[in-house]
Design a protein around this motif. Structure first.
Motif, PDB file in Angstrom:
ATOM      1  N   SER A   1       0.801  -1.036  -0.001  1.00 54.63           N
ATOM      2  CA  SER A   1       0.008  -0.038   0.108  1.00 54.63           C
ATOM      3  C   SER A   1       0.742   1.326   0.108  1.00 54.63           C
ATOM      4  N   VAL A   2       2.101   0.983   0.445  1.00 53.90           N
ATOM      5  CA  VAL A   2       2.952   2.378   0.500  1.00 53.90           C
ATOM      6  C   VAL A   2       4.232   2.184  -0.385  1.00 53.90           C
ATOM      7  N   GLY A   3       3.716   1.408  -1.550  1.00 51.05           N
ATOM      8  CA  GLY A   3       4.737   0.932  -2.865  1.00 51.05           C
ATOM      9  C   GLY A   3       5.931   0.264  -2.836  1.00 51.05           C
ATOM     10  N   VAL A   4       5.858  -0.522  -1.635  1.00 54.59           N
ATOM     11  CA  VAL A   4       6.956  -1.503  -1.423  1.00 54.59           C
ATOM     12  C   VAL A   4       6.499  -2.837  -2.006  1.00 54.59           C
ATOM     13  N   ASP A   5       7.072  -3.413  -3.050  1.00 58.44           N
ATOM     14  CA  ASP A   5       6.970  -4.754  -3.694  1.00 58.44           C
ATOM     15  C   ASP A   5       8.383  -5.418  -3.150  1.00 58.44           C
ATOM     16  N   GLN A   6       8.069  -6.481  -2.582  1.00 58.66           N
ATOM     17  CA  GLN A   6       9.077  -7.046  -1.706  1.00 58.66           C
ATOM     18  C   GLN A   6       9.806  -7.805  -2.824  1.00 58.66           C
ATOM     19  N   GLY A   7       9.258  -8.483  -3.770  1.00 62.39           N
ATOM     20  CA  GLY A   7      10.232  -8.990  -4.866  1.00 62.39           C
ATOM     21  C   GLY A   7      10.937  -8.233  -5.403  1.00 62.39           C
ATOM     22  N   VAL A   8      10.611  -7.125  -5.971  1.00 63.97           N
ATOM     23  CA  VAL A   8      11.237  -5.766  -6.529  1.00 63.97           C
ATOM     24  C   VAL A   8      12.392  -5.500  -5.863  1.00 63.97           C
ATOM     25  N   LEU A   9      12.171  -5.193  -4.401  1.00 64.17           N
ATOM     26  CA  LEU A   9      13.138  -4.736  -3.582  1.00 64.17           C
ATOM     27  C   LEU A   9      14.168  -5.862  -3.452  1.00 64.17           C
ATOM     28  N   LYS A  10      14.021  -7.129  -3.344  1.00 65.25           N
ATOM     29  CA  LYS A  10      14.883  -8.026  -3.075  1.00 65.25           C
ATOM     30  C   LYS A  10      15.835  -8.340  -4.515  1.00 65.25           C
ATOM     31  N   ALA A  11      15.047  -8.038  -5.511  1.00 62.54           N
ATOM     32  CA  ALA A  11      15.817  -8.094  -7.135  1.00 62.54           C
ATOM     33  C   ALA A  11      16.709  -7.077  -7.238  1.00 62.54           C
TER      34      ALA A  11
END
Length: 132
Positions: free
Chosen positions: A40-50
């Motif tokens: 909801s605050v724009g954090v995509d955990q998959g993208v963050l990890k990648a």
């Protein structure tokens, strides 16, 4: 600030023989709510990890079961960051049925890099987390 409540319906598979939500399922509901709060605050955990190698690792959960939840209940899980450190955060979470509290928890989360060591949250991530 608190993310919008995450709603979850209790299914038969979530309950024990007494028809009460099995205790470990509260943790599953809270995990889903944390993921959706981040989204909801724009954090995509998959993208963050990648992109950065950063992942979140739950290091401690203190949960207080207040009332039982039952099959077919519609529950709401509230999530808010209560403390934001340089490489960790603490969240307050609550599960409720309407206005009635079912469970509350304090969840401590480490921010770690791909090597498994503590990692400082990049500025963009800190900014997003501060909105929770």
């Amino acid at each position: 600030m608190t993310a919008s409540p995450f709603e979850v319906r209790v299914y038969y598979e979530d309950t024990d023989l007494a028809g009460v939500v099995y205790h470990a399922n509260h943790l599953k509901y809270m995990e889903r709510a944390r993921t959706e709060a981040l989204r909801s605050v724009g954090v995509d955990q998959g993208v963050l990890k990648a992109e950065t190698g950063i992942v979140f690792l739950v290091t401690r959960v203190a949960i207080h079961y207040l009332r039982p939840a039952f099959f077919d209940d519609l529950l709401a899980v509230d999530t808010a960051v209560t403390r934001l450190g340089s490489a960790s955060l603490t969240l307050g979470q609550s599960i409720r049925r309407g206005v009635e509290a079912v469970a509350t928890a304090e969840v401590r989360v480490a921010i770690v890099g791909s090597d498994g060591r503590a990692a400082r949250a990049p500025g963009r991530l800190r900014e997003a987390l501060s909105r929770l």
